[in-house]
Scaffold this active site. Structure first.
Site, PDB file in Angstrom:
ATOM      1  N   ASP A  33       0.856  -1.183   0.000  1.00 14.66           N
ATOM      2  CA  ASP A  33       0.000   0.000   0.000  1.00 14.66           C
ATOM      3  C   ASP A  33       0.898   1.242   0.000  1.00 14.66           C
ATOM      4  O   ASP A  33       1.895   1.297   0.720  1.00 14.66           O
ATOM      5  CB  ASP A  33      -0.918  -0.008   1.228  1.00 14.66           C
ATOM      6  CG  ASP A  33      -2.055   0.979   1.091  1.00 14.66           C
ATOM      7  OD1 ASP A  33      -3.220   0.538   1.012  1.00 14.66           O
ATOM      8  OD2 ASP A  33      -1.788   2.212   1.062  1.00 14.66           O
ATOM      9  N   ASN A  92     -12.879  -3.176   2.430  1.00 16.19           N
ATOM     10  CA  ASN A  92     -13.816  -2.070   2.548  1.00 16.19           C
ATOM     11  C   ASN A  92     -14.826  -2.148   1.407  1.00 16.19           C
ATOM     12  O   ASN A  92     -14.461  -2.416   0.263  1.00 16.19           O
ATOM     13  CB  ASN A  92     -13.070  -0.734   2.501  1.00 16.19           C
ATOM     14  CG  ASN A  92     -12.200  -0.535   3.737  1.00 16.19           C
ATOM     15  OD1 ASN A  92     -12.630  -0.843   4.853  1.00 16.19           O
ATOM     16  ND2 ASN A  92     -10.994  -0.049   3.558  1.00 16.19           N
ATOM     17  N   SER A 100     -11.949   3.525  -1.323  1.00 15.34           N
ATOM     18  CA  SER A 100     -11.511   4.583  -2.245  1.00 15.34           C
ATOM     19  C   SER A 100     -11.126   4.066  -3.626  1.00 15.34           C
ATOM     20  O   SER A 100     -11.085   4.854  -4.574  1.00 15.34           O
ATOM     21  CB  SER A 100     -10.333   5.352  -1.638  1.00 15.34           C
ATOM     22  OG  SER A 100      -9.245   4.481  -1.374  1.00 15.34           O
ATOM     23  N   HIS A 105     -10.077  -5.549  -3.297  1.00 19.44           N
ATOM     24  CA  HIS A 105      -8.745  -5.790  -2.727  1.00 19.44           C
ATOM     25  C   HIS A 105      -8.887  -6.142  -1.263  1.00 19.44           C
ATOM     26  O   HIS A 105      -9.804  -5.677  -0.576  1.00 19.44           O
ATOM     27  CB  HIS A 105      -7.825  -4.583  -2.908  1.00 19.44           C
ATOM     28  CG  HIS A 105      -8.415  -3.281  -2.457  1.00 19.44           C
ATOM     29  ND1 HIS A 105      -9.321  -2.569  -3.231  1.00 19.44           N
ATOM     30  CD2 HIS A 105      -8.259  -2.572  -1.324  1.00 19.44           C
ATOM     31  CE1 HIS A 105      -9.671  -1.479  -2.586  1.00 19.44           C
ATOM     32  NE2 HIS A 105      -9.057  -1.456  -1.412  1.00 19.44           N
ATOM     33  N   LEU A 106      -7.944  -6.961  -0.810  1.00 20.22           N
ATOM     34  CA  LEU A 106      -7.895  -7.395   0.583  1.00 20.22           C
ATOM     35  C   LEU A 106      -6.656  -6.771   1.214  1.00 20.22           C
ATOM     36  O   LEU A 106      -5.531  -7.004   0.757  1.00 20.22           O
ATOM     37  CB  LEU A 106      -7.814  -8.929   0.609  1.00 20.22           C
ATOM     38  CG  LEU A 106      -7.782  -9.634   1.944  1.00 20.22           C
ATOM     39  CD1 LEU A 106      -9.022  -9.315   2.774  1.00 20.22           C
ATOM     40  CD2 LEU A 106      -7.677 -11.150   1.731  1.00 20.22           C
ATOM     41  N   HIS A 107      -6.880  -5.947   2.254  1.00 17.64           N
ATOM     42  CA  HIS A 107      -5.750  -5.352   2.974  1.00 17.64           C
ATOM     43  C   HIS A 107      -5.169  -6.404   3.917  1.00 17.64           C
ATOM     44  O   HIS A 107      -5.922  -7.055   4.664  1.00 17.64           O
ATOM     45  CB  HIS A 107      -6.211  -4.179   3.840  1.00 17.64           C
ATOM     46  CG  HIS A 107      -6.743  -2.988   3.094  1.00 17.64           C
ATOM     47  ND1 HIS A 107      -6.023  -1.816   2.962  1.00 17.64           N
ATOM     48  CD2 HIS A 107      -7.921  -2.770   2.463  1.00 17.64           C
ATOM     49  CE1 HIS A 107      -6.732  -0.927   2.285  1.00 17.64           C
ATOM     50  NE2 HIS A 107      -7.899  -1.482   1.977  1.00 17.64           N
TER      51      HIS A 107
HETATM   52  P1  AMP Z   1      -9.674   1.207   0.143  1.00 15.65           P
HETATM   53  O1  AMP Z   1      -9.796   2.501   0.893  1.00 15.65           O
HETATM   54  O2  AMP Z   1     -10.060   0.007   0.925  1.00 15.65           O
HETATM   55  O3  AMP Z   1     -10.344   1.305  -1.203  1.00 15.65           O
HETATM   56  O4  AMP Z   1      -8.118   1.019  -0.084  1.00 15.65           O
HETATM   57  C1  AMP Z   1      -7.419   1.568  -1.150  1.00 15.65           C
HETATM   58  C2  AMP Z   1      -5.974   1.567  -0.753  1.00 15.65           C
HETATM   59  O5  AMP Z   1      -5.203   1.771  -1.925  1.00 15.65           O
HETATM   60  C3  AMP Z   1      -5.592   2.674   0.233  1.00 15.65           C
HETATM   61  O6  AMP Z   1      -5.083   2.093   1.431  1.00 15.65           O
HETATM   62  C4  AMP Z   1      -4.543   3.481  -0.525  1.00 15.65           C
HETATM   63  O7  AMP Z   1      -3.498   3.933   0.303  1.00 15.65           O
HETATM   64  C5  AMP Z   1      -4.049   2.478  -1.547  1.00 15.65           C
HETATM   65  N1  AMP Z   1      -3.496   3.046  -2.757  1.00 15.65           N
HETATM   66  C6  AMP Z   1      -3.949   4.094  -3.481  1.00 15.65           C
HETATM   67  N2  AMP Z   1      -3.173   4.300  -4.560  1.00 15.65           N
HETATM   68  C7  AMP Z   1      -2.198   3.344  -4.515  1.00 15.65           C
HETATM   69  C8  AMP Z   1      -1.083   3.037  -5.365  1.00 15.65           C
HETATM   70  N3  AMP Z   1      -0.813   3.725  -6.467  1.00 15.65           N
HETATM   71  N4  AMP Z   1      -0.276   2.002  -4.985  1.00 15.65           N
HETATM   72  C9  AMP Z   1      -0.538   1.292  -3.865  1.00 15.65           C
HETATM   73  N5  AMP Z   1      -1.579   1.538  -3.040  1.00 15.65           N
HETATM   74  C10 AMP Z   1      -2.397   2.543  -3.359  1.00 15.65           C
END
Ligand code: AMP
Length: 119
Positions: A33, A92, A100, A105-107
């Protein structure tokens, strides 16, 4: 493997947007991330574009398994697999969860004691 125009993670999968990939197989890719919330913060992403966990169907059951198994592999590679310590897996879904990026995706978060609720 479906790709969506203007999707950030499809761009990472296509290699047109840079990322630090730590694991990949036929079904998923895992990269760090860009704004880590823990010493390990990796996103496990299906190669096939799916919007989020709320849009999955029964046909996607294998894909869900691939994400979880990918997360296990990430935990091993990151050295956070110790069951006495553990780690957190988060998906999320939608605006209230502050989702966002509209590509499933899985954190994988770990490497320190995490608080709950997350905020
Ligand atoms: P979510 O809020 O669950 O949709 O998570 C999206 C995640 O993507 C966030 O934790 C961001 O920090 C991450 N993110 C956004 N742009 C990038 C990128 N270019 N490379 C890696 N992670 C990213």
């Amino acid at each position: 493997m479906s790709q969506e125009q203007d999707c950030l993670f499809c761009g990472i999968l296509a290699g047109t947007i840079p990322s630090e990939v730590i694991y990949e197989n036929d079904d998923v890719i895992a990269f760090r991330d860009v704004a880590p919330q823990a010493p390990t913060h990796v996103l496990v992403v299906p190669r096939r574009h799916v919007e989020n966990a709320g849009t999955l169907t029964e046909e996607d059951a294998d894909l869900v398994g691939a994400l979880i198994l990918g997360a296990q592999r990430v935990a091993e590679l990151e050295g956070i697999e110790n069951p006495d310590r553990g780690y957190r897996l988060v998906m999320n879904v939608g605006a209230d969860a502050m989702n966002s990026v509209p590509h499933l995706h899985l954190h994988v978060l770990g490497g320190r004691a995490l608080t709950w609720p997350p905020g």
